[in-house]
Design a protein around this motif. Sequence first.
Motif, mmCIF file in Angstrom:
data_model
loop_
_atom_site.group_PDB
_atom_site.id
_atom_site.type_symbol
_atom_site.label_atom_id
_atom_site.label_comp_id
_atom_site.label_asym_id
_atom_site.label_seq_id
_atom_site.Cartn_x
_atom_site.Cartn_y
_atom_site.Cartn_z
ATOM 1 N N VAL A 1 8.849 7.980 5.392
ATOM 2 C CA VAL A 1 9.059 6.699 4.716
ATOM 3 C C VAL A 1 9.951 6.988 3.515
ATOM 4 C CG1 VAL A 1 7.967 4.776 3.523
ATOM 5 C CG2 VAL A 1 6.801 5.874 5.439
ATOM 6 N N GLN A 2 11.087 6.287 3.461
ATOM 7 C CA GLN A 2 12.099 6.543 2.440
ATOM 8 C C GLN A 2 12.264 5.318 1.554
ATOM 9 O OE1 GLN A 2 15.873 7.185 4.283
ATOM 10 N NE2 GLN A 2 16.986 7.279 2.369
ATOM 11 N N ASP A 3 12.304 5.543 0.242
ATOM 12 C CA ASP A 3 12.631 4.499 -0.722
ATOM 13 C C ASP A 3 13.971 4.881 -1.335
ATOM 14 O OD1 ASP A 3 12.924 2.705 -2.773
ATOM 15 O OD2 ASP A 3 11.093 3.252 -3.835
ATOM 16 N N PRO A 4 15.092 4.351 -0.781
ATOM 17 C CA PRO A 4 16.409 4.770 -1.271
ATOM 18 C C PRO A 4 16.724 4.268 -2.683
ATOM 19 C CG PRO A 4 16.639 3.095 0.422
ATOM 20 C CD PRO A 4 15.181 3.424 0.324
ATOM 21 N N VAL A 5 16.070 3.217 -3.125
ATOM 22 C CA VAL A 5 16.329 2.697 -4.471
ATOM 23 C C VAL A 5 15.829 3.684 -5.529
ATOM 24 C CG1 VAL A 5 15.810 0.832 -6.099
ATOM 25 C CG2 VAL A 5 16.280 0.304 -3.701
ATOM 26 N N HIS A 6 14.602 4.163 -5.354
ATOM 27 C CA HIS A 6 14.008 5.095 -6.317
ATOM 28 C C HIS A 6 14.133 6.547 -5.860
ATOM 29 C CE1 HIS A 6 11.897 1.222 -7.040
ATOM 30 N NE2 HIS A 6 12.293 1.512 -8.260
ATOM 31 N N ARG A 7 14.727 6.746 -4.684
ATOM 32 C CA ARG A 7 14.904 8.065 -4.078
ATOM 33 C C ARG A 7 13.581 8.813 -3.972
ATOM 34 N NH1 ARG A 7 20.813 10.322 -5.903
ATOM 35 N NH2 ARG A 7 21.975 8.645 -4.936
ATOM 36 N N LEU A 8 12.623 8.130 -3.367
ATOM 37 C CA LEU A 8 11.304 8.704 -3.128
ATOM 38 C C LEU A 8 11.085 8.813 -1.627
ATOM 39 C CD1 LEU A 8 9.186 6.579 -5.620
ATOM 40 C CD2 LEU A 8 9.860 8.958 -5.892
ATOM 41 N N ILE A 9 10.314 9.797 -1.221
ATOM 42 C CA ILE A 9 9.892 9.876 0.171
ATOM 43 C C ILE A 9 8.392 10.133 0.220
ATOM 44 C CG2 ILE A 9 12.115 10.756 0.982
ATOM 45 C CD1 ILE A 9 9.644 13.158 1.541
ATOM 46 N N THR A 10 7.803 9.713 1.321
ATOM 47 C CA THR A 10 6.422 10.018 1.644
ATOM 48 C C THR A 10 6.324 9.936 3.163
ATOM 49 O OG1 THR A 10 4.103 9.539 1.182
ATOM 50 C CG2 THR A 10 5.579 7.643 1.408
ATOM 51 N N PHE A 11 5.142 10.100 3.678
ATOM 52 C CA PHE A 11 4.930 10.011 5.111
ATOM 53 C C PHE A 11 3.815 9.011 5.378
ATOM 54 C CE2 PHE A 11 6.702 14.153 4.316
ATOM 55 C CZ PHE A 11 7.655 14.271 5.304
ATOM 56 N N ALA A 12 3.895 8.344 6.506
ATOM 57 C CA ALA A 12 2.848 7.419 6.931
ATOM 58 C C ALA A 12 2.416 7.815 8.333
ATOM 59 C CB ALA A 12 3.355 5.982 6.918
ATOM 60 N N ARG A 13 1.195 7.579 8.610
ATOM 61 C CA ARG A 13 0.649 7.937 9.915
ATOM 62 C C ARG A 13 1.189 7.013 10.989
ATOM 63 N NH1 ARG A 13 -5.154 10.318 11.075
ATOM 64 N NH2 ARG A 13 -4.797 10.290 13.280
ATOM 65 N N CYS A 14 1.574 7.563 12.121
ATOM 66 C CA CYS A 14 2.152 6.777 13.224
ATOM 67 C C CYS A 14 1.092 6.050 14.039
ATOM 68 C CB CYS A 14 2.944 7.674 14.174
ATOM 69 S SG CYS A 14 4.433 8.346 13.454
ATOM 70 N N VAL A 15 0.000 6.718 14.298
ATOM 71 C CA VAL A 15 -1.035 6.148 15.156
ATOM 72 C C VAL A 15 -2.282 5.881 14.330
ATOM 73 C CG1 VAL A 15 -0.217 7.240 17.258
ATOM 74 C CG2 VAL A 15 -1.789 8.468 15.812
ATOM 75 N N PRO A 16 -3.062 4.883 14.734
ATOM 76 C CA PRO A 16 -4.309 4.637 13.993
ATOM 77 C C PRO A 16 -5.289 5.799 14.170
ATOM 78 C CG PRO A 16 -4.170 3.241 15.939
ATOM 79 C CD PRO A 16 -2.863 3.956 15.822
ATOM 80 N N GLU A 17 -6.185 5.900 13.229
ATOM 81 C CA GLU A 17 -7.176 6.975 13.267
ATOM 82 C C GLU A 17 -8.038 6.826 14.519
ATOM 83 O OE1 GLU A 17 -10.801 8.483 10.462
ATOM 84 O OE2 GLU A 17 -9.016 7.651 9.532
ATOM 85 N N PRO A 18 -8.214 7.900 15.275
ATOM 86 C CA PRO A 18 -9.004 7.805 16.510
ATOM 87 C C PRO A 18 -10.481 7.550 16.195
ATOM 88 C CG PRO A 18 -8.344 10.078 16.094
ATOM 89 C CD PRO A 18 -7.681 9.235 15.061
ATOM 90 N N VAL A 19 -10.975 6.397 16.633
ATOM 91 C CA VAL A 19 -12.354 6.003 16.384
ATOM 92 C C VAL A 19 -13.289 6.689 17.373
ATOM 93 C CG1 VAL A 19 -13.934 4.030 16.265
ATOM 94 C CG2 VAL A 19 -11.587 3.813 15.459
ATOM 95 N N ALA A 20 -12.817 6.930 18.578
ATOM 96 C CA ALA A 20 -13.655 7.503 19.628
ATOM 97 C C ALA A 20 -14.210 8.861 19.224
ATOM 98 C CB ALA A 20 -12.856 7.627 20.925
ATOM 99 N N VAL A 21 -13.480 9.633 18.475
ATOM 100 C CA VAL A 21 -13.941 10.948 18.050
ATOM 101 C C VAL A 21 -15.159 10.808 17.148
ATOM 102 C CG1 VAL A 21 -13.329 13.005 16.726
ATOM 103 C CG2 VAL A 21 -11.664 11.983 18.276
ATOM 104 N N HIS A 22 -15.134 9.855 16.211
ATOM 105 C CA HIS A 22 -16.266 9.658 15.306
ATOM 106 C C HIS A 22 -17.480 9.132 16.067
ATOM 107 C CE1 HIS A 22 -13.941 10.611 11.814
ATOM 108 N NE2 HIS A 22 -13.010 9.721 12.144
ATOM 109 N N GLU A 23 -17.272 8.241 17.029
ATOM 110 C CA GLU A 23 -18.383 7.721 17.817
ATOM 111 C C GLU A 23 -19.011 8.818 18.651
ATOM 112 O OE1 GLU A 23 -16.925 4.469 20.079
ATOM 113 O OE2 GLU A 23 -16.543 3.229 18.324
#
Length: 166
Positions: free
Chosen positions: A130-152
């Motif tokens: 995830v890029q913010d070109p105005v403030h020249r910041l980057i971070t990452f975001a998760r592509c897939v939702p957290e797997p619920v089946a593993v917790h169940e």
Amino acid sequence: MKRSLFDPTHPVAATAIFVAGFCTVASVNLQASDIQTGRYSMFSTAPTKAQAELLETTVTVQLPARIQTIGEAVRYLLQRSGYRLATEESIEPDTLALFALSLPTVHRHLGPMTLRDALETLAGPAFHLVQDPVHRLITFARCVPEPVAVHETVSKADAEVTQDDD
């Protein structure tokens, strides 16, 4: 009968006409941002792709031994890029967990590749840049939702263990 040097059928004149025509055609292909700096050299005044889009810079990096986590590696890659990592308060918990993971040995040498590709390689397929070109910041975001089946599944296993104890 002797032909004049300026006669178009004279071999020297024909060669001169050909060269002049070729030079005219070649100069038509010049861009408005090109400057001729010598008889045979041209210089472009337009910015390169890497100068216009900083994350498209080609990098080849050998990470030093002191870099131990993915977060440290990301910060190291961003040092001279013009970008910086977003503040810790604005980074998602999943991304902070990613940054705390140890750096795989295979990621100690990256490139040649674009800076964007190097950062995405470090993050892996579960995260996107995830890029913010105005403030020249980057971070990452998760592509897939957290797997619920593993917790169940873990909860059911715990329930079965407690039922067996009864």
